[in-house]
Enzyme design. Structure first.
Site, PDB file in Angstrom:
ATOM      1  N   VAL A 138      -9.495  29.682  72.396  1.00 24.67           N
ATOM      2  CA  VAL A 138      -9.736  29.278  71.002  1.00 24.67           C
ATOM      3  C   VAL A 138      -9.118  27.898  70.795  1.00 24.67           C
ATOM      4  O   VAL A 138      -7.952  27.681  71.107  1.00 24.67           O
ATOM      5  CB  VAL A 138      -9.072  30.251  70.005  1.00 24.67           C
ATOM      6  N   ILE A 182      -5.724  22.967  71.400  1.00 21.73           N
ATOM      7  CA  ILE A 182      -4.828  23.239  70.258  1.00 21.73           C
ATOM      8  C   ILE A 182      -4.027  24.507  70.529  1.00 21.73           C
ATOM      9  O   ILE A 182      -4.613  25.550  70.807  1.00 21.73           O
ATOM     10  CB  ILE A 182      -5.637  23.453  68.956  1.00 21.73           C
ATOM     11  N   LYS A 231     -13.674  32.705  76.032  1.00 18.19           N
ATOM     12  CA  LYS A 231     -13.627  33.386  74.716  1.00 18.19           C
ATOM     13  C   LYS A 231     -14.514  34.621  74.671  1.00 18.19           C
ATOM     14  O   LYS A 231     -14.165  35.632  74.095  1.00 18.19           O
ATOM     15  CB  LYS A 231     -14.020  32.413  73.604  1.00 18.19           C
ATOM     16  N   GLY A 264     -23.152  14.472  74.702  1.00 20.33           N
ATOM     17  CA  GLY A 264     -22.520  15.495  75.540  1.00 20.33           C
ATOM     18  C   GLY A 264     -21.686  16.497  74.764  1.00 20.33           C
ATOM     19  O   GLY A 264     -21.005  17.326  75.364  1.00 20.33           O
ATOM     20  N   GLY A 307     -13.350  20.379  75.877  1.00 21.78           N
ATOM     21  CA  GLY A 307     -13.259  19.237  76.783  1.00 21.78           C
ATOM     22  C   GLY A 307     -12.397  19.519  77.990  1.00 21.78           C
ATOM     23  O   GLY A 307     -11.553  20.425  77.989  1.00 21.78           O
ATOM     24  N   GLY A 335      -9.590  25.048  72.271  1.00 21.21           N
ATOM     25  CA  GLY A 335      -9.389  24.147  73.424  1.00 21.21           C
ATOM     26  C   GLY A 335      -7.926  23.803  73.627  1.00 21.21           C
ATOM     27  O   GLY A 335      -7.112  24.654  73.978  1.00 21.21           O
ATOM     28  N   LYS A 366     -14.405  33.316  68.709  1.00 19.94           N
ATOM     29  CA  LYS A 366     -13.056  32.780  68.487  1.00 19.94           C
ATOM     30  C   LYS A 366     -12.369  33.486  67.314  1.00 19.94           C
ATOM     31  O   LYS A 366     -11.178  33.786  67.366  1.00 19.94           O
ATOM     32  CB  LYS A 366     -13.132  31.268  68.278  1.00 19.94           C
TER      33      LYS A 366
HETATM   34  N1  HSE Z   1     -19.051  24.840  72.443  1.00 20.71           N
HETATM   35  C1  HSE Z   1     -17.737  24.817  71.897  1.00 20.71           C
HETATM   36  C2  HSE Z   1     -17.632  23.792  70.795  1.00 20.71           C
HETATM   37  C3  HSE Z   1     -16.687  24.487  72.893  1.00 20.71           C
HETATM   38  O1  HSE Z   1     -18.582  23.081  70.510  1.00 20.71           O
HETATM   39  O2  HSE Z   1     -16.575  23.713  70.189  1.00 20.71           O
HETATM   40  C4  HSE Z   1     -16.346  25.616  73.784  1.00 20.71           C
HETATM   41  O3  HSE Z   1     -15.762  26.661  73.083  1.00 20.71           O
END
Ligand code: HSE
Length: 433
Positions: free
Chosen positions: A136, A140, A109, A191, A306, A138, A209
């Site tokens: 943007v 989706i 991003k 995590g 993820g 992940g 994003k």
């Molecule tokens: N660090 C981001 C989040 C994930 O917590 O959504 C990677 O874009």
């Protein structure tokens, strides 16, 4: 399938590289059929092959490399997948790939938000693809829906929860009544939060994003530094509790709105009515709400980060590029930032506000505050005395729609009143009048 394979090189074999490779391996036959030619990874590059991966996969040693040039200078590799993150050396690698005639897939991003123009120009020069669905939300689907499925609409608003770490923290603060630091510690333990969570909790990750989403939705170049940004570190468990009592949830939203050819772009904690679809998005999930001229309102929901969800998005892009290669049509979907729309300063924003104050519990204090609001033209919708213990009381106000400039002037004057001990919170609200 007798046809010559389309060869892929993956640079960066961490979380996303692993999710990408595993998805390609798991669904190889189906992907080959869908593309009409085999799609194979020829080489994986990482500087450190000794550390454990989120999903263990046996990789033949001839596929492993430590030097990105083993992908970037290999004439057989047609698609380069950049999975290292950050801008250096990712920018150099992606430019080198494009200048060597290779299409590129990335979920980076920051790279797209900061260097989009340079990269899209390099791709366009050689009619190559540069795809970034995973950058943007992940897993989706949102970039391609905006660029293709919704391309016939005029988009007036895009509003999303695009950071899972902060949504997890806010959900914990709201449901477990814990303070920010405790919720952050839990996010780190599980995590969800990075070892250095600054970009998430200070709202920079969602600003990257939003820059990407707004540039596509509103067909304009967007500089990430022009986005107004506030993080979640100043929120208290009490804000979550009081907002809940008033019928709202607090979410870190990325909001882009087009107003008369100008844009309002902002990332900040926001009160949302509890019945708004985004208010129900909890834990590490993401969701993006779009308003289009023909489609009306649509919402995209899912896992915003993820290994496997982001791998899913990256592989979708690889398949799309491979199809374009097969039909000789790379470069088909070029950059759509045709304009340089004006970004409105935050002082021009018109919205509602939630304000939490700690004041002396004395006659006339409420009236003094209300007088300031009245003189500054801020209309009050409701006021609640939430807690009066000992010498002081906590008061929560909700305003009608007002200009940010008037609200800021009021806050300055209120902070100077002798009986106001503290302005404990001021949060913008997305609320119907
Ligand atoms: N660090 C981001 C989040 C994930 O917590 O959504 C990677 O874009």
């Amino acid at each position: 399938m007798a046809e010559r394979p389309i060869l892929v090189g993956i640079i960066g074999y961490g979380k996303i590289g692993t999710g990408t490779y595993k998805t390609l391996l798991d669904n190889q036959d189906s992907i080959d059929r869908q593309v009409g030619r085999p799609v194979r990874v020829k080489r994986l590059v990482d500087v450190d092959w000794s550390s454990p991966r989120p999903v263990p996969i046996d990789i033949p040693s001839e596929m492993k490399a430590t030097d990105a040039d083993e992908v970037l200078t290999d004439p057989e590799i047609a698609i380069v997948v950049e999975c290292i993150g950050g801008t250096e050396p990712a920018l150099d690698f992606v430019l080198k790939a494009l200048r060597s005639g290779k299409s590129v897939v990335t979920s980076n991003k920051e790279l797209i938000a900061r260097h989009g123009k340079e990269l899209f120009d390099a791709a366009a020069e050689r009619s190559l693809d540069l795809m970034f669905e995973g950058s943007v939300g992940g897993g989706i689907p949102i970039v391609r829906p905006l660029k293709s499925c919704l391309a016939g609409n005029r988009i007036s608003r895009i509003m999303g929860i695009v950071n899972g770490t902060t949504n997890f923290i806010l959900t914990r603060m709201s449901q477990q009544h814990v303070e920010f630091q405790e919720a952050l510690a839990e996010a780190t333990r599980l995590g969800y939060a990075e070892p250095d969570p600054t970009n998430d909790v200070e709202g920079l990750d969602p600003a990257f994003k939003l820059a990407i989403l707004a540039s596509i939705a509103f067909e304009t170049r967007v500089q990430v530094d022009s986005i107004y940004r506030e993080g979640i570190t100043g929120l208290g468990a009490r804000d979550m509790e009081y907002a809940g009592q008033l019928g709202y949830a607090i979410k870190l939203l990325a909001i882009g709105t087009e107003i008369d050819e100008a844009l309002e772009l902002r990332v900040h904690p926001t009160l949302l009515p509890a019945d708004h679809p985004l208010a129900a998005v909890s834990g590490p999930f993401n969701a993006i709400f779009v308003r289009g001229s023909s489609v009306g309102e649509v919402m995209f929901y899912g896992q915003g980060a993820g290994t496997m969800p982001t791998g899913s998005a990256v592989v979708g892009d690889i398949i799309d590029v491979a199809r374009n290669i097969r039909s000789g049509a790379t470069g088909r979907v070029a950059c759509t930032c045709f304009e340089g729309k004006h970004i409105l300063p935050i002082e021009e924003l018109e919205t509602r506000y939630y304000l939490r104050l700690r004041v002396a519990d004395r006659p006339g204090v409420l009236a003094a505050i209300a007088t300031v609001f009245g003189e500054e033209g801020v209309s009050l919708a409701s006021v609640l005395q939430m807690d009066a213990s000992g010498e002081s009381a906590e008061i929560v106000w909700l305003t009608h729609t007002t200009k940010e400039r008037q609200m800021q002037r009021s806050l300055k004057r209120i902070s100077e009143l002798p009986d106001v001990h503290e302005i404990s919170g001021c949060i913008r609200a997305e609320a119907e009048e």
